[in-house]
Design a protein around this motif. Sequence first.
Motif, PDB file in Angstrom:
ATOM      1  N   TYR A 132       0.837  -1.198   0.000  1.00 55.25           N
ATOM      2  CA  TYR A 132       0.000   0.000   0.000  1.00 55.25           C
ATOM      3  C   TYR A 132       0.874   1.252   0.000  1.00 55.25           C
ATOM      4  O   TYR A 132       1.978   1.265   0.554  1.00 55.25           O
ATOM      5  CB  TYR A 132      -0.915   0.023   1.211  1.00 55.25           C
ATOM      6  N   ASP A 133       0.365   2.309  -0.596  1.00 52.75           N
ATOM      7  CA  ASP A 133       1.131   3.543  -0.755  1.00 52.75           C
ATOM      8  C   ASP A 133       1.738   4.037   0.549  1.00 52.75           C
ATOM      9  O   ASP A 133       2.923   4.362   0.619  1.00 52.75           O
ATOM     10  CB  ASP A 133       0.236   4.648  -1.326  1.00 52.75           C
ATOM     11  N   ALA A 134       0.901   4.118   1.596  1.00 48.92           N
ATOM     12  CA  ALA A 134       1.363   4.704   2.855  1.00 48.92           C
ATOM     13  C   ALA A 134       2.533   3.911   3.436  1.00 48.92           C
ATOM     14  O   ALA A 134       3.494   4.496   3.956  1.00 48.92           O
ATOM     15  CB  ALA A 134       0.207   4.750   3.859  1.00 48.92           C
ATOM     16  N   THR A 135       2.477   2.580   3.346  1.00 48.77           N
ATOM     17  CA  THR A 135       3.549   1.752   3.903  1.00 48.77           C
ATOM     18  C   THR A 135       4.816   1.856   3.067  1.00 48.77           C
ATOM     19  O   THR A 135       5.928   1.991   3.600  1.00 48.77           O
ATOM     20  CB  THR A 135       3.110   0.280   3.985  1.00 48.77           C
ATOM     21  N   VAL A 136       4.677   1.784   1.748  1.00 48.32           N
ATOM     22  CA  VAL A 136       5.844   1.847   0.863  1.00 48.32           C
ATOM     23  C   VAL A 136       6.607   3.153   1.065  1.00 48.32           C
ATOM     24  O   VAL A 136       7.834   3.160   1.211  1.00 48.32           O
ATOM     25  CB  VAL A 136       5.410   1.712  -0.608  1.00 48.32           C
ATOM     26  N   LYS A 137       5.888   4.247   1.084  1.00 45.26           N
ATOM     27  CA  LYS A 137       6.549   5.541   1.220  1.00 45.26           C
ATOM     28  C   LYS A 137       7.273   5.654   2.559  1.00 45.26           C
ATOM     29  O   LYS A 137       8.389   6.175   2.642  1.00 45.26           O
ATOM     30  CB  LYS A 137       5.518   6.657   1.089  1.00 45.26           C
ATOM     31  N   LYS A 138       6.619   5.163   3.603  1.00 46.60           N
ATOM     32  CA  LYS A 138       7.208   5.257   4.935  1.00 46.60           C
ATOM     33  C   LYS A 138       8.463   4.406   5.042  1.00 46.60           C
ATOM     34  O   LYS A 138       9.468   4.827   5.621  1.00 46.60           O
ATOM     35  CB  LYS A 138       6.176   4.818   5.973  1.00 46.60           C
ATOM     36  N   VAL A 139       8.423   3.206   4.492  1.00 49.27           N
ATOM     37  CA  VAL A 139       9.553   2.283   4.591  1.00 49.27           C
ATOM     38  C   VAL A 139      10.726   2.750   3.742  1.00 49.27           C
ATOM     39  O   VAL A 139      11.870   2.834   4.205  1.00 49.27           O
ATOM     40  CB  VAL A 139       9.126   0.855   4.184  1.00 49.27           C
ATOM     41  N   LEU A 140      10.474   3.069   2.471  1.00 50.43           N
ATOM     42  CA  LEU A 140      11.570   3.418   1.561  1.00 50.43           C
ATOM     43  C   LEU A 140      12.074   4.844   1.752  1.00 50.43           C
ATOM     44  O   LEU A 140      13.044   5.250   1.116  1.00 50.43           O
ATOM     45  CB  LEU A 140      11.133   3.195   0.113  1.00 50.43           C
ATOM     46  N   ALA A 141      11.430   5.594   2.628  1.00 49.01           N
ATOM     47  CA  ALA A 141      11.971   6.906   2.993  1.00 49.01           C
ATOM     48  C   ALA A 141      13.084   6.770   4.017  1.00 49.01           C
ATOM     49  O   ALA A 141      13.849   7.707   4.256  1.00 49.01           O
ATOM     50  CB  ALA A 141      10.865   7.794   3.548  1.00 49.01           C
ATOM     51  N   ASN A 142      13.190   5.573   4.620  1.00 48.51           N
ATOM     52  CA  ASN A 142      14.223   5.320   5.605  1.00 48.51           C
ATOM     53  C   ASN A 142      15.516   4.872   4.911  1.00 48.51           C
ATOM     54  O   ASN A 142      15.504   3.945   4.088  1.00 48.51           O
ATOM     55  CB  ASN A 142      13.743   4.239   6.572  1.00 48.51           C
ATOM     56  N   ASP A 143      16.631   5.501   5.251  1.00 52.55           N
ATOM     57  CA  ASP A 143      17.901   5.222   4.571  1.00 52.55           C
ATOM     58  C   ASP A 143      18.322   3.761   4.700  1.00 52.55           C
ATOM     59  O   ASP A 143      18.759   3.134   3.721  1.00 52.55           O
ATOM     60  CB  ASP A 143      19.003   6.127   5.134  1.00 52.55           C
ATOM     61  N   GLU A 144      18.215   3.206   5.907  1.00 51.61           N
ATOM     62  CA  GLU A 144      18.685   1.842   6.151  1.00 51.61           C
ATOM     63  C   GLU A 144      17.837   0.820   5.405  1.00 51.61           C
ATOM     64  O   GLU A 144      18.360  -0.086   4.742  1.00 51.61           O
ATOM     65  CB  GLU A 144      18.651   1.549   7.653  1.00 51.61           C
ATOM     66  N   ALA A 145      16.516   0.970   5.485  1.00 52.01           N
ATOM     67  CA  ALA A 145      15.625   0.029   4.808  1.00 52.01           C
ATOM     68  C   ALA A 145      15.750   0.161   3.293  1.00 52.01           C
ATOM     69  O   ALA A 145      15.769  -0.844   2.574  1.00 52.01           O
ATOM     70  CB  ALA A 145      14.179   0.281   5.242  1.00 52.01           C
ATOM     71  N   ARG A 146      15.859   1.390   2.792  1.00 51.06           N
ATOM     72  CA  ARG A 146      15.950   1.620   1.345  1.00 51.06           C
ATOM     73  C   ARG A 146      17.237   1.029   0.772  1.00 51.06           C
ATOM     74  O   ARG A 146      17.213   0.411  -0.305  1.00 51.06           O
ATOM     75  CB  ARG A 146      15.867   3.114   1.046  1.00 51.06           C
ATOM     76  N   LEU A 147      18.352   1.207   1.466  1.00 47.84           N
ATOM     77  CA  LEU A 147      19.623   0.668   0.991  1.00 47.84           C
ATOM     78  C   LEU A 147      19.563  -0.854   0.895  1.00 47.84           C
ATOM     79  O   LEU A 147      19.978  -1.438  -0.116  1.00 47.84           O
ATOM     80  CB  LEU A 147      20.759   1.090   1.925  1.00 47.84           C
ATOM     81  N   ASP A 148      19.042  -1.500   1.930  1.00 46.62           N
ATOM     82  CA  ASP A 148      18.951  -2.962   1.923  1.00 46.62           C
ATOM     83  C   ASP A 148      18.018  -3.443   0.823  1.00 46.62           C
ATOM     84  O   ASP A 148      18.305  -4.418   0.120  1.00 46.62           O
ATOM     85  CB  ASP A 148      18.465  -3.444   3.291  1.00 46.62           C
ATOM     86  N   PHE A 149      16.912  -2.740   0.644  1.00 49.72           N
ATOM     87  CA  PHE A 149      15.945  -3.114  -0.400  1.00 49.72           C
ATOM     88  C   PHE A 149      16.577  -3.013  -1.784  1.00 49.72           C
ATOM     89  O   PHE A 149      16.481  -3.942  -2.603  1.00 49.72           O
ATOM     90  CB  PHE A 149      14.722  -2.209  -0.309  1.00 49.72           C
ATOM     91  N   ILE A 150      17.241  -1.891  -2.085  1.00 53.04           N
ATOM     92  CA  ILE A 150      17.788  -1.671  -3.421  1.00 53.04           C
ATOM     93  C   ILE A 150      18.950  -2.616  -3.704  1.00 53.04           C
ATOM     94  O   ILE A 150      19.060  -3.171  -4.809  1.00 53.04           O
ATOM     95  CB  ILE A 150      18.203  -0.193  -3.582  1.00 53.04           C
ATOM     96  N   ARG A 151      19.806  -2.831  -2.737  1.00 54.92           N
ATOM     97  CA  ARG A 151      20.908  -3.771  -2.945  1.00 54.92           C
ATOM     98  C   ARG A 151      20.372  -5.171  -3.262  1.00 54.92           C
ATOM     99  O   ARG A 151      20.954  -5.895  -4.069  1.00 54.92           O
ATOM    100  CB  ARG A 151      21.791  -3.823  -1.697  1.00 54.92           C
ATOM    101  N   THR A 152      19.271  -5.523  -2.622  1.00 56.22           N
ATOM    102  CA  THR A 152      18.713  -6.867  -2.794  1.00 56.22           C
ATOM    103  C   THR A 152      17.936  -7.001  -4.095  1.00 56.22           C
ATOM    104  O   THR A 152      18.147  -7.944  -4.865  1.00 56.22           O
ATOM    105  CB  THR A 152      17.791  -7.210  -1.606  1.00 56.22           C
ATOM    106  N   PHE A 153      17.045  -6.069  -4.376  1.00 53.53           N
ATOM    107  CA  PHE A 153      16.146  -6.202  -5.525  1.00 53.53           C
ATOM    108  C   PHE A 153      16.785  -5.750  -6.839  1.00 53.53           C
ATOM    109  O   PHE A 153      16.425  -6.247  -7.904  1.00 53.53           O
ATOM    110  CB  PHE A 153      14.857  -5.416  -5.275  1.00 53.53           C
ATOM    111  N   ALA A 154      17.711  -4.784  -6.780  1.00 50.96           N
ATOM    112  CA  ALA A 154      18.368  -4.311  -8.005  1.00 50.96           C
ATOM    113  C   ALA A 154      19.609  -5.131  -8.328  1.00 50.96           C
ATOM    114  O   ALA A 154      20.254  -4.898  -9.353  1.00 50.96           O
ATOM    115  CB  ALA A 154      18.732  -2.841  -7.879  1.00 50.96           C
ATOM    116  N   LYS A 155      19.948  -6.070  -7.447  1.00 52.13           N
ATOM    117  CA  LYS A 155      21.130  -6.922  -7.647  1.00 52.13           C
ATOM    118  C   LYS A 155      22.390  -6.070  -7.768  1.00 52.13           C
ATOM    119  O   LYS A 155      23.229  -6.265  -8.659  1.00 52.13           O
ATOM    120  CB  LYS A 155      20.951  -7.804  -8.881  1.00 52.13           C
TER     121      LYS A 155
END
Length: 418
Positions: A84-107
């Motif tokens: 959902y929009d509200a959760t995605v924005k809140k999570v990926l606005a965080n530096d630590e969570a965003r870095l881990d997400f991008i490293r994992t999903f973008a390979k």
Amino acid sequence: MGLQYVRPKFIAVVVCCLVGGIIGESHGSFLMKDLVDGMKGLTLRSKPLLPKIQRRSFATSPKLFKASEPWIQSAKQVFGRPTYDATVKKVLANDEARLDFIRTFAKLPDVVSTQPLDVSLNPIRRITNLKELFKAKGMVEYMENVQQQPSQHKVMCDNNMSILGSTFLWGVAAHYGDLLSLLPMERDSDVDILCRLSTDEYVLVEVQVKKQNYWDKRALAYASAIYGNQLREGQEWEDLKKLVCINVLGGGPDNVRFWPQGAHFMRHYIIQDQKDPQNVIPELQLIQYSLENVKGDEEELQQNKNLKDWLDYFKNAQDMKEIPSGISTGLHKAYELSMRKDFSAKERALQDEQDNNFSRYSHHIDSMKMEALEEGIEKGKTESAMNLLAMGIEVEKIAKATGLSEEKILSLKTEKST
């Protein structure tokens, strides 16, 4: 008088006493004692309350509600739905969570930092103000009037700029329709996360809540528009940087697969030479993950636990009661940020609104399917009736065979004869 609290045994005693003499004397003392004890519970004062945990309200009994009601589900949820929009924005606005997400999903394991960007690279958002100006109330009518009567519309200045101003106004009016057609359509969502990486590359993240038609074309359009919009006046072609577009494709509350059953959960698109596959252009890539196609036992997930954990988060977090153990610190942060108890009133309202929207969407699709089925059945009956009429079968027999009314069959017969 609080009779709902009188025990069945006590009521039986009262009945027996009223009919008199039916009960034996040996039982009288016990029954009378129950009667006296029961009378102590009857009072005109406030009736005794059951322990708090045992209270039941007819209006709020869970049995009276469907478990699928969105607000009941949300009341039980520990985590908001990650797509959902509200959760995605809140999570990926965080530096630590965003870095881990991008490293994992973008390979891209070598990325050490990510920098969220503003609208400078997003042409669809950047021209929002221009679109509002062009489509302002009365603007179209005004431009049509300028085009039809240019002499009546002049820019009034005290110098020679009035000629240039009027020429510009007339020129814009003449091409106003073309300018409107060049403005891109409004987006359906606003869940873009655009980042510049420490590797000097760009990543665009699109999280889709439910299945959409032509998603591949839409995703490619978003990515290519941003890729081509990097250059500014004076920059060279070598300044164009690689762009990776990540799509996390959810199935919505109905858990609909984006791809057919059995298909792999991930697709990685890259421009590749069909004659010699070794020749690739890696500058624009599209990596998609379909949550409902994840089985969990894929070899890639066995080798990449962090990807498996993240996919599990996006797919199942809304049904979990606690944060799983043994996950990365970035994903742990994502779970923490997704806890509904920490949502603002606005964020909770957005979550519930999307729940309601998808509930209505699902009901609408179901009703459309039912209508189509009924229409198909009705069409089949009509065609059968027409065939039987052509064979000369009596109207009464056709009505019994097809279930159509005789009036309907007679009308079909009339239509056929005309």
